[in-house]
Structures are given as structure tokens and as C-alpha cells.
Design an enzyme around this catalytic site. Sequence first.
Site, mmCIF file in Angstrom:
data_model
loop_
_atom_site.group_PDB
_atom_site.id
_atom_site.type_symbol
_atom_site.label_atom_id
_atom_site.label_comp_id
_atom_site.label_asym_id
_atom_site.label_seq_id
_atom_site.Cartn_x
_atom_site.Cartn_y
_atom_site.Cartn_z
ATOM 1 N N ASP A 156 51.265 -17.865 1.322
ATOM 2 C CA ASP A 156 52.561 -17.466 0.559
ATOM 3 C C ASP A 156 52.966 -18.506 -0.265
ATOM 4 O O ASP A 156 53.413 -19.559 0.220
ATOM 5 C CB ASP A 156 53.655 -16.686 1.105
ATOM 6 C CG ASP A 156 54.835 -16.140 0.240
ATOM 7 O OD1 ASP A 156 54.431 -16.488 -0.881
ATOM 8 O OD2 ASP A 156 55.875 -15.592 0.746
ATOM 9 N N TYR A 199 59.444 -14.555 -16.399
ATOM 10 C CA TYR A 199 58.010 -15.103 -16.370
ATOM 11 C C TYR A 199 57.796 -15.959 -17.476
ATOM 12 O O TYR A 199 57.057 -16.844 -17.372
ATOM 13 C CB TYR A 199 57.302 -13.764 -16.610
ATOM 14 C CG TYR A 199 55.864 -13.598 -16.719
ATOM 15 C CD1 TYR A 199 55.203 -13.805 -15.481
ATOM 16 C CD2 TYR A 199 55.108 -13.538 -18.024
ATOM 17 C CE1 TYR A 199 53.779 -13.655 -15.579
ATOM 18 C CE2 TYR A 199 53.671 -13.793 -18.006
ATOM 19 C CZ TYR A 199 53.182 -13.846 -16.839
ATOM 20 O OH TYR A 199 51.631 -13.874 -16.840
ATOM 21 N N ARG A 227 41.979 -10.694 -6.664
ATOM 22 C CA ARG A 227 41.675 -9.703 -7.963
ATOM 23 C C ARG A 227 41.938 -10.468 -9.209
ATOM 24 O O ARG A 227 42.308 -11.577 -9.301
ATOM 25 C CB ARG A 227 42.374 -8.575 -7.417
ATOM 26 C CG ARG A 227 43.908 -8.810 -7.613
ATOM 27 C CD ARG A 227 44.501 -7.592 -7.383
ATOM 28 N NE ARG A 227 45.959 -7.830 -8.129
ATOM 29 C CZ ARG A 227 47.121 -6.928 -7.715
ATOM 30 N NH1 ARG A 227 47.132 -6.224 -6.809
ATOM 31 N NH2 ARG A 227 48.224 -7.196 -8.559
ATOM 32 N N ARG A 235 47.192 -13.375 -0.340
ATOM 33 C CA ARG A 235 47.913 -12.687 0.493
ATOM 34 C C ARG A 235 47.132 -11.168 1.071
ATOM 35 O O ARG A 235 48.134 -10.359 1.674
ATOM 36 C CB ARG A 235 49.252 -11.975 -0.396
ATOM 37 C CG ARG A 235 50.199 -13.153 -0.535
ATOM 38 C CD ARG A 235 51.355 -12.646 -1.406
ATOM 39 N NE ARG A 235 51.057 -11.564 -2.539
ATOM 40 C CZ ARG A 235 51.735 -11.036 -3.189
ATOM 41 N NH1 ARG A 235 53.152 -11.051 -3.152
ATOM 42 N NH2 ARG A 235 51.369 -10.118 -4.236
ATOM 43 N N ILE A 249 41.995 -12.302 -12.484
ATOM 44 C CA ILE A 249 41.643 -13.514 -13.086
ATOM 45 C C ILE A 249 41.232 -14.326 -12.095
ATOM 46 O O ILE A 249 40.061 -14.977 -12.313
ATOM 47 C CB ILE A 249 42.650 -14.010 -14.148
ATOM 48 C CG1 ILE A 249 43.033 -13.142 -15.447
ATOM 49 C CG2 ILE A 249 42.240 -15.583 -14.510
ATOM 50 C CD1 ILE A 249 44.129 -13.511 -16.059
ATOM 51 N N GLY A 289 49.984 -15.623 -9.334
ATOM 52 C CA GLY A 289 51.400 -15.217 -10.341
ATOM 53 C C GLY A 289 51.860 -13.705 -10.374
ATOM 54 O O GLY A 289 50.941 -12.742 -9.724
HETATM 55 P P1 NAD Z 1 46.974 -10.048 -10.336
HETATM 56 O O1 NAD Z 1 48.224 -9.337 -10.127
HETATM 57 O O2 NAD Z 1 45.549 -8.959 -10.480
HETATM 58 O O3 NAD Z 1 46.456 -10.996 -9.138
HETATM 59 C C1 NAD Z 1 47.474 -12.008 -8.927
HETATM 60 C C2 NAD Z 1 47.096 -12.537 -7.467
HETATM 61 O O4 NAD Z 1 47.974 -13.687 -7.250
HETATM 62 C C3 NAD Z 1 46.617 -11.775 -6.639
HETATM 63 O O5 NAD Z 1 45.537 -12.100 -5.691
HETATM 64 C C4 NAD Z 1 47.786 -12.043 -5.706
HETATM 65 O O6 NAD Z 1 47.420 -11.523 -4.424
HETATM 66 C C5 NAD Z 1 48.156 -13.379 -5.838
HETATM 67 N N1 NAD Z 1 49.665 -13.810 -5.391
HETATM 68 C C6 NAD Z 1 50.742 -12.888 -6.027
HETATM 69 N N2 NAD Z 1 51.704 -13.543 -5.363
HETATM 70 C C7 NAD Z 1 51.182 -14.534 -4.392
HETATM 71 C C8 NAD Z 1 51.994 -15.219 -3.484
HETATM 72 N N3 NAD Z 1 53.289 -15.189 -3.353
HETATM 73 N N4 NAD Z 1 51.172 -15.936 -2.733
HETATM 74 C C9 NAD Z 1 49.844 -15.917 -2.742
HETATM 75 N N5 NAD Z 1 49.313 -15.109 -3.641
HETATM 76 C C10 NAD Z 1 50.030 -14.478 -4.316
HETATM 77 O O7 NAD Z 1 47.184 -10.945 -11.706
HETATM 78 P P2 NAD Z 1 46.250 -11.224 -12.787
HETATM 79 O O8 NAD Z 1 46.458 -10.206 -13.955
HETATM 80 O O9 NAD Z 1 44.887 -11.556 -12.256
HETATM 81 O O10 NAD Z 1 46.921 -12.628 -13.188
HETATM 82 C C11 NAD Z 1 46.317 -13.919 -12.674
HETATM 83 C C12 NAD Z 1 47.446 -14.954 -13.535
HETATM 84 O O11 NAD Z 1 47.075 -15.181 -14.887
HETATM 85 C C13 NAD Z 1 48.946 -14.910 -13.031
HETATM 86 O O12 NAD Z 1 49.478 -16.182 -12.990
HETATM 87 C C14 NAD Z 1 49.126 -14.259 -14.376
HETATM 88 O O13 NAD Z 1 50.554 -14.644 -14.578
HETATM 89 C C15 NAD Z 1 48.135 -14.957 -15.350
HETATM 90 N N6 NAD Z 1 48.251 -14.034 -16.503
HETATM 91 C C16 NAD Z 1 47.788 -12.713 -16.581
HETATM 92 C C17 NAD Z 1 47.278 -12.213 -17.940
HETATM 93 C C18 NAD Z 1 46.957 -10.853 -17.726
HETATM 94 O O14 NAD Z 1 46.730 -10.294 -18.853
HETATM 95 N N7 NAD Z 1 46.483 -9.923 -16.669
HETATM 96 C C19 NAD Z 1 47.952 -12.869 -18.812
HETATM 97 C C20 NAD Z 1 48.378 -14.121 -19.108
HETATM 98 C C21 NAD Z 1 48.599 -14.807 -17.782
#
Ligand code: NAD
Length: 240
Positions: free
Chosen positions: A54, A146, A18, A40, A20, A83
Amino acid sequence: MTDSAGGPRSVLVTGASRGIGRAIAERFVAAGDKVATIHRGGDLPEGVLGVRGDMADTGSVDAAFTAVEKEHGPVEVLVANAGITRDQLLMRMTDEDFQNVLDVNLTGAFRCVRRASKGMIRLRRGRVVLISSVVATYGGQGQVNYAASKAGLIGMARSLTRELGSRSITANVVAPGFIDTAMTASLPQERQDAYRAAIPAGRFGQADEVAGVVEFLASPAAAYVSGAVIPVDGGLGMGH
Ligand code: NAD
């Protein structure tokens, strides 16, 4: 994009179920690459090979890499995207809150990079993109864990660049600002409004706007870009 032999590249995007990561995986699929994810659970974009794993477990990451490489060959492009957040004010943050976030976001990226580097060194080429955050350098209330994890990725990419830069391997950091995803939707409305007011672009970003920058960093046009931290934040973090 094509690999050195002219075939599709083996691309691994962690956490592509899902947000990014999903948008990044879709971009590489559209470009004709062989795309895999370690995830996951949950559904995946069309054309993406999913392997359960994981980030917080070295054995699980290594096994997932082996499964991906069996299908797609050595990983040439690694995007460490998976993340989590576990926001809490410092005084109330437990060791567990801190360690879990570091374990997934920072040590998880390390586990992937270490494993991927073997194949990249043999291939004599590779692209590593670490997904950090504006919070790495801007800071965030309730985000000591974080922010520390995301700032650590910058030192990681720069050290990688020094270790592997002479082998046609680049390592860069992408630092998204506030992107429309489940992660930001879970913030209280008044915090979302306050952030929006602080962003020069006046809006949150779209996941595909991050994906486009990642695609560029993995492209031949970016062969001489390494150790960079590229903000995709509508100007929020300028100067930080
Ligand atoms: P999200 O929570 O929608 O997706 C995170 C993904 O990481 C999911 O597919 C989840 O299953 C996977 N994940 C989490 N823990 C895991 C683990 N232990 N093992 C395997 N997979 C795991 O997050 P997002 O908003 O799409 O963010 C993606 C990245 O971008 C992250 O690293 C986040 O920190 C970073 N980020 C997001 C934003 C934002 O505004 N959404 C801003 C800056 C940075």
C-alpha cells in the site's frame, strides 16, 4: 535493456494491475527487463512479479521493496505510477479527501523514491519516472487534491535531479492527458465529450502511448534528460 553488467535490469512499476501501469510493465517485460510491481491485488501481466503493498504505508512500501530486491536485485528503474482520484468541489472536499489523495499520489511516490535511491546510489545509476498528469499544471474542476498531488511530483523530480544528478541518476515526470482507462471511463459522458473537444488530437490517448515515453526515459538514449516534464496529452496542456 541491460544493466551495467549486461544482464536484465530490475524495474519496478507501482500499480501495474491495470491501466497505464499495466501498459508500462508490459513494455519493460517485452524489452527483456526483470519487472516487478507493488500493487493492491488483481491479475498482473505475464512475467511481472507482484508484491502486495500500500503506497499510503511506509512499512508496507519498504517491505515490498525488500521482497522485490530479493528476487530481482536493486531497483534500477522506478516508475511511480500508482495513483487515485477523489474528486469533489472545493467547498465539499473533506480533509480526508485531500489527505488520502496526497498520501497515495505524492507521499507514496516519495516513499518509493527514498527507498529506491539507496540502491541506485550504490549502483551509481538509476532512472526515476514519476507519473503526474496534465491536471498538475492545467488544473481540473473538483481536483484541488489531485492537481496538488500531481504538481508536487514536479518539484520532487527536480529536487531529485539536483541531489542525485551527478550519480548517473535521472528523474523525470510524465504528464498524461486523458487516457482510455478505468479512471477516465468513470467520468460522466458529457465531461468526456467536453475534454475530447478541447484536445487538439481529437481523441483520448492509449495507455501504451504513455508507456512508450516512459520506456524512452528509462533508455540509454535519455541519459541526459532529467528534471523534465513530458506531456503525453495530444496537445491538451500546451503552454501550461
Ligand atoms: P488505474 O486506477 O487504472 O490504476 C491505478 C493503479 O494504482 C492500480 O493498479 C491500483 O491498484 C494502484 N493503486 C492505487 N492506490 C494504490 C495504493 N494505495 N497502493 C498501491 N497501489 C495503488 O489508473 P490509471 O488511469 O492507469 O492511472 C495511472 C496513473 O496515471 C495514476 O497516477 C494517474 O493519476 C495517472 N494519470 C492517469 C490519467 C488517465 O487519463 N487515466 C491521466 C493522467 C494521469
